[in-house]
Every structure is written in C-alpha cells, then in structure tokens.
Design a protein around this motif. Structure first.
Motif, PDB file in Angstrom:
ATOM      1  N   PRO A  93       0.824  -1.137   0.051  1.00 28.12           N
ATOM      2  CA  PRO A  93       0.008   0.026   0.048  1.00 28.12           C
ATOM      3  C   PRO A  93       0.885   1.194   0.032  1.00 28.12           C
ATOM      4  N   GLU A  94       0.533   2.419  -0.630  1.00 30.05           N
ATOM      5  CA  GLU A  94       1.121   3.725  -0.683  1.00 30.05           C
ATOM      6  C   GLU A  94       0.880   4.168   0.763  1.00 30.05           C
ATOM      7  N   ALA A  95       1.942   5.060   1.212  1.00 28.59           N
ATOM      8  CA  ALA A  95       1.909   5.633   2.314  1.00 28.59           C
ATOM      9  C   ALA A  95       0.533   6.772   2.444  1.00 28.59           C
ATOM     10  N   THR A  96      -0.201   6.923   3.398  1.00 27.95           N
ATOM     11  CA  THR A  96      -0.975   8.099   3.562  1.00 27.95           C
ATOM     12  C   THR A  96      -0.695   9.041   4.069  1.00 27.95           C
ATOM     13  N   ASP A  97      -0.654  10.342   3.271  1.00 27.12           N
ATOM     14  CA  ASP A  97      -0.573  11.647   3.631  1.00 27.12           C
ATOM     15  C   ASP A  97      -1.683  12.048   4.530  1.00 27.12           C
ATOM     16  N   LYS A  98      -1.173  12.315   5.684  1.00 27.75           N
ATOM     17  CA  LYS A  98      -2.034  12.777   6.677  1.00 27.75           C
ATOM     18  C   LYS A  98      -1.950  14.280   6.977  1.00 27.75           C
ATOM     19  N   PRO A  99      -2.937  14.844   7.264  1.00 23.01           N
ATOM     20  CA  PRO A  99      -2.686  16.319   7.721  1.00 23.01           C
ATOM     21  C   PRO A  99      -1.857  16.713   8.748  1.00 23.01           C
ATOM     22  N   PHE A 100      -0.856  17.840   8.741  1.00 26.65           N
ATOM     23  CA  PHE A 100       0.022  18.143   9.425  1.00 26.65           C
ATOM     24  C   PHE A 100      -0.934  18.604  10.641  1.00 26.65           C
ATOM     25  N   ILE A 145       8.896  12.068  10.092  1.00 23.55           N
ATOM     26  CA  ILE A 145       7.375  11.167   9.908  1.00 23.55           C
ATOM     27  C   ILE A 145       7.368   9.877   9.533  1.00 23.55           C
ATOM     28  N   LYS A 146       6.787   8.883  10.374  1.00 19.48           N
ATOM     29  CA  LYS A 146       6.914   7.417  10.061  1.00 19.48           C
ATOM     30  C   LYS A 146       5.959   6.924   8.824  1.00 19.48           C
ATOM     31  N   ASP A 147       6.060   5.717   8.340  1.00 19.16           N
ATOM     32  CA  ASP A 147       5.493   5.272   7.338  1.00 19.16           C
ATOM     33  C   ASP A 147       3.880   5.228   7.612  1.00 19.16           C
ATOM     34  N   ASP A 148       3.426   5.322   8.756  1.00 21.21           N
ATOM     35  CA  ASP A 148       1.838   5.351   9.208  1.00 21.21           C
ATOM     36  C   ASP A 148       1.459   6.880   9.150  1.00 21.21           C
ATOM     37  N   GLY A 149       2.601   7.762   9.025  1.00 17.06           N
ATOM     38  CA  GLY A 149       1.912   9.217   8.973  1.00 17.06           C
ATOM     39  C   GLY A 149       2.315   9.822  10.443  1.00 17.06           C
ATOM     40  N   THR A 150       2.562   9.218  11.234  1.00 15.46           N
ATOM     41  CA  THR A 150       2.966   9.762  12.835  1.00 15.46           C
ATOM     42  C   THR A 150       4.101  10.415  13.092  1.00 15.46           C
TER      43      THR A 150
END
Length: 457
Positions: free
Chosen positions: A117-124, A161-166
């Motif tokens: 799966p692609e990394a999910t870009d989460k809002p900052f 920023i980790k692969d899970d967006g955190t």
C-alpha cells in the motif's frame, strides 16, 4: 477463513465423480479444465486500494483468497475480470495476494501478485502533548517522508514522519521559569523547505529542589540568605514574632533578609525554616553571621572650634565627624601637629586635645584632615584666637626707671614704702630698693612721722 464449500483446495473430487445431495446429483468437472485461460494483465495500488485485472475462463468464478466472500465474481463472456481490494491496517509492507479461478466447486487455476500500500498523507496536526519536568513532548501526524522540528534555533533536531504518517518529538524548555510559552513546530520536505507550521503552548513543571542555602551576605546589619526548596512552600527566620514569610519561587529558589538586632558585631547562628501552607515545618537550616561595624553616613567635618572662634584656654580640644576607622590630623601652618593624631570611632566621631606653648602666637592658622579609605576624606582650614599669656605677680619693672618713685632723694625718707603698703610698680633712686608686699623700711631710713605712704602706679 473457511473456503471448504467454495474451493477445490478444501474439497477435491476425482474426475467424473458424482455427489448426491438431497436426491440431486452434482457431477464435478475434471480439475484444471482450462487453467491456461487464467492470467494477470495489470495491477496497481492507489493509497491502500489494490486493483488487479486479468483474463480467465468465461462463466467460471474468480476470487481473491484474502477476501473471497466479497471479491468472488463470474468471469464475463469477454473473459476479462477486475477485482479491487482495500488493504487493511496502516503498514506499507509488501504482501502476496492469491487470485483463484473456480469451476463450480473446483479450483481451476490460481495466480499471485505482490503489492504494497502507498503511504497515506495525513494532515500536519498535533494529536497529543505533555510536559515532564522541563521536557515538552509533542506527537502528531503528517506526510510520510517529511520531517518535523521545533523552530528554536540551532542546532536543529529533526524527527522523521513514520510510514504510518505519525511523529513524536521532544524539546527541553530552556531557563528555570514555569511561565507559559508558545512553541512553533515545522513540517519540512527533504530539501528543508517548510510545508506547514503549527504552535503548541506549554509551561515547564516546577522544579522540586532540596531545602538548602546557596549563598549568604551581610551589609551593615542586614543579613541576606538565598537557597532552594519546594515550590509552594515558604521560608522564614526563626526569630519570634512577627513572622515574615518569603514564598519559594516557581523555579524553586528563595531569598530572605533579616535585620540583626543590637549594635554588636559578634558572630551569631540563625535558623531558617521551610514551611508548608499549613505552617507545619518541612525542614530547617542554620547560618552563622556577624553584623558589620557601623559606618557613618556623614562627611568629614570639624564641629569645634570653628573658623574664627576665640578660645578661653591654650589647651584646646578639637572635635568633629568622619568615616569610621579613618585617621584625623590637626596641623599648624608649618605642618606640625597641633594635637595628637586620632581615629574616627565606631559612632563616626573623633576628638583630640592639644596645648599651645606660652610663646605660641595668639592668632593660629590651622588645618584638620582625614586620611583613609572611608567616605568624606577632606581637609578643613580654620583660624582660632588663643588667650594672651598672663603677667607674673610682683613684677616691679626695671630698676631706676621713673625718678622719684617712692620719694625724692634727700627729702622724706619713704624709700621702699611703709611696711604693709601696696607693692609699688617701680623702685626709688634712694638707697631703699626693696619691693613687694609687706617690704621692710629701707636700712638707715626712718619713715617721717605722720607722712602718708606713696603707692607707685
């Protein structure tokens, strides 16, 4: 996952075998009737959605084993099929996925694909923050591949920023205060350009320090002591009432002063208490100190005698004020001491007494000065008038000065004066030359009967 009723892998039947269920006979077709028809023609991932297309035997079923219940479908007459699947979880690790073609209940071939799966870009954004002591820790979300940092100057400490967006980042709040401050956190690309910024507001926790003295000093009679202790408590000198309390600051420090009573400069020991809000004592410490000797707060001066004074004795006492411990000199015009050197006493006063000789002039031009390191060094010039020296009693003057004093020669024999007469101021030119109170008549001279004594000037 139970595929016993749907896949030949769970229920394999021999060729041309028949099964009777409820009186109805189902004949199983030979396995792998036309497996050459099954193939993968394309695959792609968008976010966490895996999409796979391929070909197969029209009329047979195609399914993704990992989600066979939701993905099973009949292959259309065109022989092409497409299956989409949302990969669960948050990781981006590559996995292998199996696609099966089924003819009735029998497997008719299978193929696999590998996808991530692609990394999910989460809002900052900030999801949590906390402070432990002076360490501020902030967690949040952002775009995978970027970094975050506190905008607090150099050196810059970056957190990926980790692969899970955190992400999670910590910062040591500088200083010692516990005031509330605002801190900026940046999200930055690999080229260090800033994508976005956000702020957090936090305050450091109060330091918990042991009760102790860190410094002490004395100025005059004021004893000042500084130290550390628990925030929220107070400190006081254990010297009775009224009690003066000083709160311990938010940084765990305190400073308190005490006026040492009395006038002595002896060494004494003083107790300082740390107390809770309920006035119970947490701990106590002692300090030993002595007051400084008093220092006069006035300038050097001459208070007596002052310029132009006429004194009533040739023994003169000079007084004034000055800096404690300094030396004072009273000098004549030639620089000789007119009185003994003296020292300014602990009260800031000085005094010295000198005696002028009988031969010293009546008019005296003098000066008084202060020598030392104290306040008010100076030189004061002044003049005084001394009393004249008194004449000695019985001084009859020079012999034979005024002719006829005591009577003319050869007239009335009164030379020397009658016994008990007032002393004359001169002597006669006769043979009698005695002077002074009660002088006897001159030898060979008899006072004339009835004659009055003559008193010289």
């Amino acid at each position: 996952m139970n595929k016993a009723l749907w896949s030949k892998k769970a229920l394999a039947l021999p060729a041309c075998a028949a099964i009777v269920i409820g009186g109805v006979t189902f004949a199983a077709a030979p396995a792998m009737a036309d497996p050459a028809d099954l193939s993968i023609t394309s695959q792609s991932v968008s976010g966490r959605v895996l999409t796979v297309s391929g070909t197969g035997t029209p009329g047979e079923n195609i399914q993704l084993d990992e989600d066979f219940r939701n993905t099973r479908q009949e292959i259309p007459a065109s022989g092409t099929w497409t299956i989409s699947y949302t990969i669960p979880g948050t990781d981006t690790t590559a996995q292998t996925y199996t696609f099966e073609q089924l003819k009735g209940l029998n497997q008719d071939g299978s193929v696999t694909v590998t996808a991530a799966p692609e990394a999910t870009d989460k809002p900052f954004a900030v999801t949590s923050q906390s402070v432990s002591g002076r360490t501020l820790t902030v967690s949040g979300t952002g775009a995978v591949g970027n970094t975050v940092n506190f905008d607090a100057g150099f050196p810059v400490q970056r957190t990926a920023i980790k692969d899970d967006g955190t992400w999670t980042i910590s910062y040591e709040i500088p200083g010692t205060d516990t005031d509330e401050h605002t801190y900026t956190i940046n999200e930055q690309r690999a080229n260090l350009s800033t994508v976005e910024s956000l702020t957090v507001t936090a305050r450091a926790e109060a330091a918990v320090l042991p009760f102790a003295v860190t410094s002490q000093s004395v100025s005059g009679r004021t004893l000042t002591v500084s130290g550390t202790g628990a925030v929220g408590n107070t400190v006081n000198f254990d010297v009775g009432y009224p009690v003066r309390r000083t709160p311990i600051s938010d940084d765990g420090t305190w400073t308190i002063s005490y006026e040492i009573p009395g006038t002595d400069t002896d060494e004494h020991t003083y107790t300082i208490n740390e107390q809770r809000a309920n006035l119970s004592t947490v701990d106590s410490v002692t300090v030993t100190a002595r007051a400084e000797a008093a220092v006069a707060d006035f300038n050097f001066s001459l208070t007596s005698p002052t310029d132009g004074d006429t004194v009533d004795s040739r023994t003169v006492t000079f007084t004034g004020t000055g800096a404690v411990g300094d030396t004072v000199n009273v000098l004549d015009t030639d620089g000789n001491r007119a009185a003994p050197q003296t020292i300014v006493d602990a009260d800031g006063n000085w005094s010295t007494t000198g005696t002028f000789s009988d031969s010293a002039a009546v008019e005296q031009d003098l000066s008084v000065n202060q020598v030392g390191g104290g306040q008010g060094q100076g030189n004061i010039e002044f003049s005084i008038t001394l009393p004249a020296v008194a004449a000695a009693p019985g001084d009859g003057g020079d012999e034979g000065t005024t002719p006829g004093d005591g009577g003319d020669e050869g007239t009335t024999p009164v030379d020397g004066g009658d016994q008990g007469a007032t002393p004359g101021t001169g002597t006669g030119t006769g043979t009698g030359t005695e002077t002074g109170a009660g002088a006897a008549p001159a030898v060979g001279r008899t006072p004339a009967v009835g004659a009055l004594p003559v008193v010289s000037g």
